[in-house]
Scaffold this motif. Structure first.
Motif, PDB file in Angstrom:
ATOM      1  N   PRO A 198     -42.724  79.338  24.828  1.00  0.00           N
ATOM      2  CA  PRO A 198     -42.203  77.968  24.963  1.00  0.00           C
ATOM      3  C   PRO A 198     -42.867  77.006  23.971  1.00  0.00           C
ATOM      4  O   PRO A 198     -44.064  77.110  23.694  1.00  0.00           O
ATOM      5  N   VAL A 199     -42.085  76.075  23.490  1.00  0.00           N
ATOM      6  CA  VAL A 199     -42.568  75.046  22.559  1.00  0.00           C
ATOM      7  C   VAL A 199     -41.943  73.716  22.956  1.00  0.00           C
ATOM      8  O   VAL A 199     -40.734  73.650  23.227  1.00  0.00           O
ATOM      9  N   VAL A 200     -42.756  72.670  22.994  1.00  0.00           N
ATOM     10  CA  VAL A 200     -42.259  71.311  23.241  1.00  0.00           C
ATOM     11  C   VAL A 200     -42.662  70.450  22.051  1.00  0.00           C
ATOM     12  O   VAL A 200     -43.850  70.379  21.697  1.00  0.00           O
ATOM     13  N   ALA A 201     -41.682  69.819  21.413  1.00  0.00           N
ATOM     14  CA  ALA A 201     -41.911  68.979  20.230  1.00  0.00           C
ATOM     15  C   ALA A 201     -41.650  67.521  20.590  1.00  0.00           C
ATOM     16  O   ALA A 201     -40.531  67.167  20.975  1.00  0.00           O
ATOM     17  N   TYR A 202     -42.697  66.680  20.469  1.00  0.00           N
ATOM     18  CA  TYR A 202     -42.581  65.256  20.764  1.00  0.00           C
ATOM     19  C   TYR A 202     -42.424  64.479  19.458  1.00  0.00           C
ATOM     20  O   TYR A 202     -43.100  64.766  18.466  1.00  0.00           O
ATOM     21  N   TYR A 203     -41.564  63.468  19.486  1.00  0.00           N
ATOM     22  CA  TYR A 203     -41.348  62.608  18.324  1.00  0.00           C
ATOM     23  C   TYR A 203     -40.878  61.240  18.814  1.00  0.00           C
ATOM     24  O   TYR A 203     -40.501  61.071  19.989  1.00  0.00           O
ATOM     25  N   LYS A 204     -40.903  60.257  17.921  1.00  0.00           N
ATOM     26  CA  LYS A 204     -40.420  58.915  18.252  1.00  0.00           C
ATOM     27  C   LYS A 204     -39.164  58.623  17.447  1.00  0.00           C
ATOM     28  O   LYS A 204     -39.122  58.878  16.239  1.00  0.00           O
ATOM     29  N   ASN A 205     -38.162  58.102  18.147  1.00  0.00           N
ATOM     30  CA  ASN A 205     -36.906  57.773  17.477  1.00  0.00           C
ATOM     31  C   ASN A 205     -37.029  56.436  16.742  1.00  0.00           C
ATOM     32  O   ASN A 205     -38.104  55.836  16.674  1.00  0.00           O
ATOM     33  N   ASP A 206     -35.921  55.967  16.207  1.00  0.00           N
ATOM     34  CA  ASP A 206     -35.937  54.727  15.416  1.00  0.00           C
ATOM     35  C   ASP A 206     -36.340  53.520  16.252  1.00  0.00           C
ATOM     36  O   ASP A 206     -36.856  52.531  15.718  1.00  0.00           O
ATOM     37  N   GLU A 207     -36.110  53.577  17.564  1.00  0.00           N
ATOM     38  CA  GLU A 207     -36.485  52.460  18.436  1.00  0.00           C
ATOM     39  C   GLU A 207     -37.935  52.542  18.891  1.00  0.00           C
ATOM     40  O   GLU A 207     -38.416  51.662  19.616  1.00  0.00           O
ATOM     41  N   GLY A 208     -38.620  53.617  18.497  1.00  0.00           N
ATOM     42  CA  GLY A 208     -40.018  53.776  18.899  1.00  0.00           C
ATOM     43  C   GLY A 208     -40.203  54.415  20.255  1.00  0.00           C
ATOM     44  O   GLY A 208     -41.314  54.389  20.804  1.00  0.00           O
ATOM     45  N   THR A 209     -39.143  55.006  20.806  1.00  0.00           N
ATOM     46  CA  THR A 209     -39.227  55.669  22.107  1.00  0.00           C
ATOM     47  C   THR A 209     -39.623  57.124  21.933  1.00  0.00           C
ATOM     48  O   THR A 209     -39.097  57.818  21.057  1.00  0.00           O
ATOM     49  N   LEU A 210     -40.543  57.579  22.746  1.00  0.00           N
ATOM     50  CA  LEU A 210     -41.012  58.961  22.665  1.00  0.00           C
ATOM     51  C   LEU A 210     -39.985  59.896  23.294  1.00  0.00           C
ATOM     52  O   LEU A 210     -39.648  59.772  24.469  1.00  0.00           O
TER      53      LEU A 210
END
Length: 389
Positions: A198-210
């Motif tokens: 399993p892999v979980v990738a976290y990122y922030k969108n253009d609005e800054g939401t995780l």
């Protein structure tokens, strides 16, 4: 809700000894059991616990049984020590016996030549136990402090994640065992296993939401080592992540720290040359031993539970790695399933071996330390922003 720690027949015998003037039958005794008290069949077992926490709990239990006034919970004990409510140097004054026994989890040699984890009992003098207790208390206090710092570092990184940065948290799940709804006897004794990563990738969108993406890497190769990890990253993980999360500039890897999987010279070589290999910089962070549980555990458990349910409902037949890969992508779920064959993993392992990266001397654990990396004459000199705990 409470759970009885003995069966009703034994409890009834104790009741008769203590209350000999009360005459009731065993049936009446069972019927009068309060509903909030469950039977012994509901007693659960705790698994995959931290060895240092369990050893401290066993030590506190033995010290308390010997006469010392200490709490049985290791976390409560450390809090009271830090608040100066307990003086660890004076605890042993309550122990009166000259010889005291205690238990510890240790890896011991077995008759078959293998080493296994077992509970080992020790009998020592009071002074020897006092010295060992002080040593364990200091080490356990450092252990808990590192855990808090790591969890805080992960939380701060999620809140302040820079644009185009990605947090990749991954871990090997327990292998999935292929079963059938109606299975013949010979198939039961020759079940096939499948690697799930399993892999979980976290990122922030253009609005800054995780936000995050969930992946399950499926393979018919059962080797859980650095070659498998490198193959997973090289073959599918980074290409898939670039498709889902464009313009990735830096990856923060967060994993557990077993030397057979992530914390070894193979992984160090990969992360040191990450920019040349994948055109993106990276750092690698390790959780404290025994405290790497996170979203990957839930992700792996959910995937296996859903696959087993689909088999029991006769919705599919999962007999090999490709079957669970095809089922996963056809099921209506947000989890993305990726497949890496054993042939490719074998090639990657061979390539890593040909690099002939030599091991450095014993790598000590450091807290919150990182450095630039350079490779000289096939030796890894320093590690790139590699966090040791």
């Amino acid at each position: 809700m409470r759970v009885l720690n003995d069966n009703l027949r034994n409890l009834f015998g104790k009741f008769q000894c203590e209350q000999s003037d009360v005459k009731i039958s065993f049936t009446t005794f069972c019927r009068m059991r309060p509903k909030e008290f469950n039977l012994t069949q509901y007693i659960s077992r705790n698994r995959c616990l931290c060895q240092k926490h369990q050893n401290m709990a066993l030590l506190l239990k033995s010290v308390k049984a010997a006469g010392a006034n200490v709490p049985l919970n290791p976390e409560d004990f450390i809090k009271r020590v830090q608040n100066n409510d307990i003086n660890a140097n004076e605890i042993m004054t309550g122990v009166k016996d000259d010889k005291v026994s205690y238990e510890q989890w240790k890896r011991v040699d077995c008759e078959d030549g293998k080493k296994r984890m077992k509970i080992v009992q020790h009998q020592v003098s009071r002074d020897e136990l006092a010295a060992f207790f002080i040593k364990q208390t200091c080490e356990f206090q450092e252990h808990t402090q590192r855990i808090k710092e790591q969890y805080k570092a992960m939380s701060d990184l999620k809140h302040g994640l820079p644009p185009n940065h990605v947090i990749v948290q991954m871990d090997f799940a327990e292998n999935f065992t292929c079963v059938s709804a109606d299975e013949v006897q010979s198939a039961y004794w020759n079940q096939n296993s499948i690697t799930l990563h399993p892999v979980v990738a976290y990122y922030k969108n253009d609005e800054g939401t995780l936000n995050h993406y969930s992946y399950i890497i499926v393979s018919d190769d059962l080797g859980h080592n650095s070659g498998s990890v490198f193959a997973f990253i090289q073959k599918l993980l980074l290409p898939q992540m670039r498709e889902d999360i464009p313009n990735i500039k830096h990856i923060h890897h967060w994993t557990v720290s077993p030397s057979s999987q992530y914390r070894n010279k193979g992984t160090f070589q990969v992360v040191s040359d990450h920019m040349n290999l994948f055109a993106v910089s990276a750092s690698w962070n390790y959780f404290e031993s025994g405290h790497g549980k996170g979203p990957c555990d839930g992700l792996g458990g959910t995937a296996k539970r859903m696959a087993d349910l689909a088999v029991r409902q006769n919705k599919c037949k999962i007999q090999d790695a490709k079957a669970i890969f095809e089922w996963g992508n056809s099921s209506q779920t947000s989890i993305k399933y990726l497949f890496v064959g054993s042939e490719f993993i074998t090639e990657v392992r061979s390539d890593l071996e040909q690099k002939n990266i030599k091991s450095v001397s014993s790598v000590r654990h450091h807290e919150n330390q990182s450095s630039e990396c350079s490779i000289n004459e096939n030796y890894i000199v320093l590690l790139p922003r590699l966090s040791f705990w």
